[in-house]
Design a protein around this motif. Structure first.
Motif, short mmCIF file in Angstrom:
data_model
loop_
_atom_site.label_atom_id
_atom_site.label_comp_id
_atom_site.label_asym_id
_atom_site.label_seq_id
_atom_site.Cartn_x
_atom_site.Cartn_y
_atom_site.Cartn_z
N LEU A 35 32.82 38.41 35.90
CA LEU A 35 33.98 37.55 36.10
C LEU A 35 33.94 36.36 35.16
CD1 LEU A 35 33.45 35.45 39.29
CD2 LEU A 35 31.99 37.38 38.82
N SER A 36 35.05 35.66 35.08
CA SER A 36 35.18 34.49 34.22
C SER A 36 36.32 33.62 34.71
CB SER A 36 35.47 34.95 32.78
OG SER A 36 35.43 33.86 31.88
N ASP A 37 36.30 32.40 34.24
CA ASP A 37 37.42 31.47 34.43
C ASP A 37 37.86 31.36 35.89
OD1 ASP A 37 38.29 30.56 31.54
OD2 ASP A 37 37.71 32.66 31.42
N SER A 38 36.89 31.08 36.75
CA SER A 38 37.21 30.86 38.17
C SER A 38 37.86 29.51 38.39
CB SER A 38 35.95 31.00 39.03
OG SER A 38 34.89 30.24 38.53
N GLY A 93 40.29 33.08 38.65
CA GLY A 93 40.78 31.88 39.32
C GLY A 93 42.30 31.78 39.31
N LYS A 94 42.79 30.65 39.80
CA LYS A 94 44.23 30.44 39.91
C LYS A 94 44.78 29.46 38.88
CE LYS A 94 44.97 31.87 44.63
NZ LYS A 94 45.66 31.59 45.88
N GLN A 95 43.92 28.87 38.05
CA GLN A 95 44.36 27.95 37.00
C GLN A 95 44.59 28.73 35.71
OE1 GLN A 95 44.79 24.62 37.06
NE2 GLN A 95 43.57 23.83 38.73
N ARG A 121 45.11 37.85 38.62
CA ARG A 121 43.69 37.51 38.62
C ARG A 121 42.88 38.79 38.48
NH1 ARG A 121 43.42 35.89 43.94
NH2 ARG A 121 41.22 35.74 43.63
N THR A 122 41.90 38.80 37.57
CA THR A 122 41.15 40.03 37.29
C THR A 122 39.65 39.79 37.18
OG1 THR A 122 41.49 39.76 34.90
CG2 THR A 122 43.07 41.15 36.08
N MET A 123 38.90 40.86 37.36
CA MET A 123 37.46 40.92 37.14
C MET A 123 37.16 42.35 36.67
SD MET A 123 35.92 39.21 40.66
CE MET A 123 36.25 40.65 41.67
N GLY A 149 19.98 52.30 31.97
CA GLY A 149 19.20 52.29 30.74
C GLY A 149 19.92 51.48 29.69
N GLU A 150 20.34 52.14 28.62
CA GLU A 150 21.11 51.47 27.56
C GLU A 150 22.60 51.79 27.65
OE1 GLU A 150 19.57 52.09 23.65
OE2 GLU A 150 17.52 51.67 24.25
N GLU A 151 23.00 52.52 28.67
CA GLU A 151 24.38 52.95 28.80
C GLU A 151 25.19 52.08 29.76
OE1 GLU A 151 25.39 57.18 29.12
OE2 GLU A 151 23.21 57.51 29.12
N ILE A 152 26.47 51.93 29.44
CA ILE A 152 27.43 51.27 30.31
C ILE A 152 28.31 52.39 30.89
CG2 ILE A 152 29.36 49.65 30.42
CD1 ILE A 152 28.07 48.47 27.76
N LYS A 153 28.38 52.45 32.21
CA LYS A 153 29.11 53.54 32.87
C LYS A 153 30.08 52.97 33.90
CE LYS A 153 25.34 56.92 32.82
NZ LYS A 153 24.48 57.73 33.69
N ASP A 154 31.05 53.78 34.25
CA ASP A 154 31.93 53.52 35.39
C ASP A 154 32.61 52.15 35.33
OD1 ASP A 154 31.08 56.00 36.39
OD2 ASP A 154 29.39 55.07 37.43
N LEU A 155 33.11 51.77 34.15
CA LEU A 155 33.80 50.50 33.98
C LEU A 155 35.11 50.51 34.77
CD1 LEU A 155 34.11 47.72 32.59
CD2 LEU A 155 35.18 48.93 30.68
N GLU A 156 35.29 49.50 35.61
CA GLU A 156 36.50 49.38 36.43
C GLU A 156 37.13 48.01 36.24
OE1 GLU A 156 36.33 50.71 40.68
OE2 GLU A 156 34.19 50.75 40.20
N ILE A 157 38.44 47.97 36.21
CA ILE A 157 39.20 46.72 36.24
C ILE A 157 39.58 46.45 37.68
CG2 ILE A 157 41.39 45.65 35.58
CD1 ILE A 157 41.17 47.43 32.99
N ILE A 158 39.33 45.25 38.12
CA ILE A 158 39.67 44.85 39.50
C ILE A 158 40.80 43.83 39.41
CG2 ILE A 158 38.86 43.75 41.60
CD1 ILE A 158 35.98 44.65 40.66
N GLU A 159 41.92 44.16 40.02
CA GLU A 159 43.03 43.21 40.12
C GLU A 159 42.98 42.55 41.49
OE1 GLU A 159 46.80 44.98 39.18
OE2 GLU A 159 46.25 45.26 37.08
N LEU A 160 42.94 41.22 41.48
CA LEU A 160 42.82 40.45 42.72
C LEU A 160 44.15 39.93 43.23
CD1 LEU A 160 39.69 38.45 41.60
CD2 LEU A 160 39.75 40.20 43.38
N GLY A 161 45.21 40.28 42.55
CA GLY A 161 46.53 39.83 42.97
C GLY A 161 47.09 38.74 42.08
N PRO A 162 48.26 38.24 42.38
CA PRO A 162 48.90 37.24 41.54
C PRO A 162 48.14 35.91 41.52
CG PRO A 162 50.29 37.78 43.45
CD PRO A 162 49.07 38.63 43.52
N ARG A 163 48.27 35.23 40.39
CA ARG A 163 47.61 33.95 40.20
C ARG A 163 48.05 32.92 41.21
NH1 ARG A 163 49.45 29.57 37.54
NH2 ARG A 163 51.08 30.80 36.57
N VAL A 164 49.31 32.94 41.56
CA VAL A 164 49.85 31.89 42.44
C VAL A 164 49.79 32.30 43.89
CG1 VAL A 164 51.65 30.17 42.56
CG2 VAL A 164 51.56 31.66 40.61
#
Length: 165
Positions: free
Chosen positions: A7-10, A133-135, A141-143, A150-165
């Motif tokens: 996550l970022s920008d909370s 975050g909401k700002q 809002r996403t994560m 090991g060295e692999e990245i698997k099962d990448l998912e986008i999580i939508e948390l709903g509208p910013r406001v």
């Protein structure tokens, strides 16, 4: 296998949905702009937290987290910078760090724009989880979450948390 919540920008905002996803992860990675220590404290209660400070973070947060965080997760080398740009448009700091030693995974935040882009030139995956975050100007809002095996990245998912406001 290590389950990661990214996550970022909370911007000082945290809610039960974020905390529920945090509890499902093995590690939480935050790409800066925490906003306040409350966000950090709540996440650290749940699982180990790695991160970098962002441009809005105060001296206390900057004392807790570096500007550049380079670490290993299992066998995967990770580079995290809050303001890092993206393939073809990296910031000078990101270019310097990537040129010095390219990671397999480069993570940045700041833009509030969710991206998952492979950088062929540097043979790395770039992720920006958007903003949880909401700002800001983002509408949703996403994560992200994924698994490091090991060295692999698997099962990448986008999580939508709903509208910013």
């Amino acid at each position: 296998m290590t389950k990661i919540l990214l996550l970022s920008d909370s911007h000082s905002y945290i809610d039960e949905r974020i905390l529920e996803y945090a509890a499902q992860a093995d590690e939480i990675w935050h790409c800066g702009d925490f906003g306040n220590m409350n966000v950090i404290e709540q996440l650290e209660k749940i699982n180990p937290l790695k991160g970098v400070y962002g441009n809005i973070d105060d001296a206390r947060i900057r004392a807790e987290f570096p500007e550049v965080n380079r670490f290993l997760c299992e066998g995967l080398e990770v580079l995290m910078i809050h303001i890092g740009g993206y393939p073809g448009k990296y910031t000078s700091l990101a270019k310097t760090e990537i040129t010095r030693k390219a990671p397999r995974l480069f993570i940045s935040g700041h833009s509030h724009i969710l991206k998952a882009v492979y950088d062929d030139k540097n043979s790395l995956l770039h992720l920006n989880p958007g903003a949880c975050g909401k700002q800001g100007w983002h509408k949703v809002r996403t994560m992200m979450r994924f698994v490091v095996d090991g060295e692999e990245i698997k099962d990448l998912e986008i999580i939508e948390l709903g509208p910013r406001v």
